[in-house]
Structure formats: C-alpha cells, structure tokens
Design a protein around this motif. Structure first.
Motif, PDB file in Angstrom:
ATOM      1  N   ARG A 123      -4.965   2.959   8.322  1.00  0.00           N
ATOM      2  CA  ARG A 123      -6.009   3.213   8.681  1.00  0.00           C
ATOM      3  C   ARG A 123      -6.860   3.632   8.165  1.00  0.00           C
ATOM      4  O   ARG A 123      -8.393   4.011   8.210  1.00  0.00           O
ATOM      5  N   PHE A 124      -6.109   4.261   7.160  1.00  0.00           N
ATOM      6  CA  PHE A 124      -7.790   5.111   6.169  1.00  0.00           C
ATOM      7  C   PHE A 124      -7.284   4.768   4.536  1.00  0.00           C
ATOM      8  O   PHE A 124      -8.537   4.505   3.681  1.00  0.00           O
ATOM      9  N   LEU A 125      -6.820   4.457   4.141  1.00  0.00           N
ATOM     10  CA  LEU A 125      -6.375   3.692   2.971  1.00  0.00           C
ATOM     11  C   LEU A 125      -6.902   2.346   2.707  1.00  0.00           C
ATOM     12  O   LEU A 125      -6.282   1.643   2.745  1.00  0.00           O
ATOM     13  N   LYS A 126      -7.031   3.191   0.981  1.00  0.00           N
ATOM     14  CA  LYS A 126      -8.345   1.605   0.525  1.00  0.00           C
ATOM     15  C   LYS A 126      -6.631   1.177   0.461  1.00  0.00           C
ATOM     16  O   LYS A 126      -6.105   1.554   0.119  1.00  0.00           O
ATOM     17  N   PRO A 127      -7.549  -0.006   0.101  1.00  0.00           N
ATOM     18  CA  PRO A 127      -6.255  -1.359  -1.103  1.00  0.00           C
ATOM     19  C   PRO A 127      -5.820  -0.817  -2.579  1.00  0.00           C
ATOM     20  O   PRO A 127      -7.193  -0.400  -2.602  1.00  0.00           O
ATOM     21  N   GLY A 128      -4.877  -0.468  -2.094  1.00  0.00           N
ATOM     22  CA  GLY A 128      -4.315  -0.119  -3.801  1.00  0.00           C
ATOM     23  C   GLY A 128      -3.776   1.185  -4.150  1.00  0.00           C
ATOM     24  O   GLY A 128      -4.047   1.805  -4.725  1.00  0.00           O
ATOM     25  N   GLY A 129      -4.462   2.468  -2.636  1.00  0.00           N
ATOM     26  CA  GLY A 129      -4.332   2.972  -2.693  1.00  0.00           C
ATOM     27  C   GLY A 129      -2.967   3.801  -2.347  1.00  0.00           C
ATOM     28  O   GLY A 129      -1.726   3.035  -2.565  1.00  0.00           O
ATOM     29  N   LYS A 130      -2.749   5.516  -2.879  1.00  0.00           N
ATOM     30  CA  LYS A 130      -1.558   5.926  -3.109  1.00  0.00           C
ATOM     31  C   LYS A 130      -1.330   7.149  -1.661  1.00  0.00           C
ATOM     32  O   LYS A 130      -2.146   7.194  -1.894  1.00  0.00           O
ATOM     33  N   VAL A 131       0.194   7.521  -1.790  1.00  0.00           N
ATOM     34  CA  VAL A 131       0.233   8.305  -0.780  1.00  0.00           C
ATOM     35  C   VAL A 131       1.270   8.915  -1.602  1.00  0.00           C
ATOM     36  O   VAL A 131       2.209   9.005  -2.503  1.00  0.00           O
ATOM     37  N   ILE A 132       1.609  10.414  -0.690  1.00  0.00           N
ATOM     38  CA  ILE A 132       2.137  11.335  -1.895  1.00  0.00           C
ATOM     39  C   ILE A 132       2.366  12.707  -0.409  1.00  0.00           C
ATOM     40  O   ILE A 132       2.050  13.201   0.096  1.00  0.00           O
ATOM     41  N   PRO A 133       3.783  12.336  -0.612  1.00  0.00           N
ATOM     42  CA  PRO A 133       4.716  11.766  -1.298  1.00  0.00           C
ATOM     43  C   PRO A 133       4.745  10.093  -1.525  1.00  0.00           C
ATOM     44  O   PRO A 133       4.409   9.825  -0.139  1.00  0.00           O
TER      45      PRO A 133
END
Length: 312
Positions: A123-133
C-alpha cells in the motif's frame, strides 16, 4: 508502558549501528521519503531524518507514541510526522521510498513482521522502493549441555513423594528465551543448520515450517534445541543473534524435549519446526524431535506444542 524495554533497544549498539548503516546506504538526502513502522521512541525515524530524508512517517500504536512525540519535538525534527496507529489501520494515501521496521523478537517473527511489511509494501511503497530488513534466516542446532534442561525439570526434584508430572509436561511444551554459550551447542555452533529463509521483499507466508537433520560424528547426549536468526537489512549489512555473534539485546530460544536423547556415533537426530504468527492469535510454535539409529530405524520421537504448555 514498558519504557525499560525501550531502554534495552536504545542500549543495543549492534542493532543501532546496523540500522544506521543500512539507512545511510539507501537514503538520498533531500529526496527519500521513509516510513518507520513500529517506531517506538522514534530512534530509527530520527536517524533517517538526520541522514537527510525528505520526510519520515513514524507509525506507533502503543503508549510509547507519546514519548516519541516528545522526543521528536526535543530534537526539532520538523520532517518527522508521527502517526499514532498501527500501519495496517492507516487508510490515507502514502507513497514512500523506504520502509524500515525493527519489529523483531527473540523468535524473529513474534511481532508479525511478515504480515506488517507485506501490507506496508503493497500500500505504501513506491515502485523500486526498498524494505529494511529485506530478509531473515533462522538457524537451529542441538544443545548438548544439561544446564537449561536441569532448570526445567525442577518439578521432578520436589520430593516428599509428590507427583508433579503434569506440570513438568507443560514446562517441556514451552520455548524459553535463554543466552546460550557456544559450548552449549553441538560442535560449538558449527553444527547450526538453516531451517527457514524469509524474503521480506516479496509475498511470503506468516506460517513457517522447516526441518534440519544431523548425522552425529560421535556419541552425544541431546537435551534440546537452540534457535537464533540472522537478518539482512540491505545487501551486505545485517547482524545475527547467534551465540558466536556480537551480543545484542535479543537472546536465543531453547526448545526442550521430553527426555534427553542418548545418541551413538552415526545416529541421526532431526527436528521439524512449525510456527504461525498473527496479531489476533499471537505466536504458536510446535516442534518434533526424532532420533534414528545408524540404519534409519526410529528409536525416539518427541512431539511438542506451545499450546500444550501455555496457561492464560
């Protein structure tokens, strides 16, 4: 409010420095928008702001959100926006470049990090965004010292002709947070095997199952099993909660078995581990240990389930 718990997080320099390094590796000053999920007192959000994030949205639903609000104000963090609800409850539009969440427990998944990040990613992450961890690896190894096993069998030593076997059985159907030393583990932890690998950047299940097996090079007495995890925050940056790694505020989990296993050289010891975690039901753990002879005959099987050990 468990402020003492949050103090242990702040005191964990291994954790803090790894997250700071991970954020530094991916934040582009003045451009990157960050969502910090499970923000606690706001440390990671403040780190992101200090590293130049354009905006930081901090989600925290517990009472500590009030502390976070004061911390943000004290640090004049104008680009930090506290949202006092669980991220899964937030219905407004949000588009971020990075999602960071330190919602890890002694059992890595007990704070529902898989489901939480899946919702935020969708729902929140832009295309190409990153998730940590971006990933978690879970390890398991046999425990060969009697220290914790002896502790758990106090019911057998009460004396006076009393039988507390029912309570003893319940004790052995619980998993225990304990600090293990390398000497407690078969071959000084060199025997550790991966039982589960989790990719947090793509769809994955909150229900987990895995197994590990050891053919013993020499005779050994197995008292239970230890588990721990290693997290990758971004490629090349992470840390482990294992006995051989720098100490964190997390410890290992100890899984008992009904009776110690006396195994000969070339015998096979195996464990099957299952878990499920959800916001409503909490975490359920179950484990089955099997001892086979050198030719494959099952000699002993111990099945355990946290539901059989838990008292409300």
């Amino acid at each position: 409010m468990r402020i003492e718990y949050h103090r242990t997080l702040i005191a964990d320099q291994v954790r803090n420095e790894a997250f700071f390094a991970a954020l530094k590796a991916v934040i582009v000053p003045g451009k990157t928008v960050v969502a910090d999920i499970g923000a606690g007192t706001g440390l990671l959000g403040l780190m992101a702001s200090k590293l130049g994030a354009k905006d930081v949205f901090l989600f925290e639903t517990a009472e500590v959100a009030g502390v976070a609000a004061s911390v943000l104000k004290a640090n004049k963090a104008k680009r930090c926006h506290l949202i006092p609800c669980h991220s899964t409850e937030f219905q407004d539009k949000l588009a971020v470049d990075i999602i960071v969440s330190e919602t890890l427990g002694n059992y890595a998944l007990e704070e529902n990090i898989i489901a939480t990040l899946a919702d935020a990613r969708q729902r929140f992450l832009k295309p190409g965004g990153k998730v940590i961890p971006d990933g978690i690896i879970q390890y398991v190894a046999p425990v060969v010292t009697a220290r914790i096993d002896t502790e758990l069998r106090a019911w057998e030593r009460v004396g006076h002709g009393l039988d507390l076997a029912v309570a003893q059985t319940m004790s052995l159907n619980n998993a225990y947070v304990r600090a293990l030393q390398p000497a407690d583990v078969l071959d000084g932890c060199r025997s550790a095997m991966v039982w589960d690998e989790i990719d947090l950047t793509s769809e994955t299940r909150s229900k987990r199952r895995g197994e590990a097996e050891w053919r013993l090079p020499r005779a050994a007495k197995i008292y239970g099993f230890a588990t721990w995890w290693k997290v990758e925050l971004v490629p090349g940056i992470g840390f482990s909660t294992g006995p051989l790694s720098p100490r964190t505020h997390w410890e290992q989990l100890y899984f008992p078995i009904a009776a110690p296993i006396d195994a000969d050289a070339s015998d096979v010891i195996s464990i099957d581990l299952r878990s499920s975690s959800s916001e409503d039901a909490g975490t359920r753990l179950a484990w089955t240990a099997v001892h086979k002879g050198a030719k494959g005959k099952v000699l002993v099987r111990h099945a355990h389930d946290l539901d059989k050990g838990y008292l409300p």
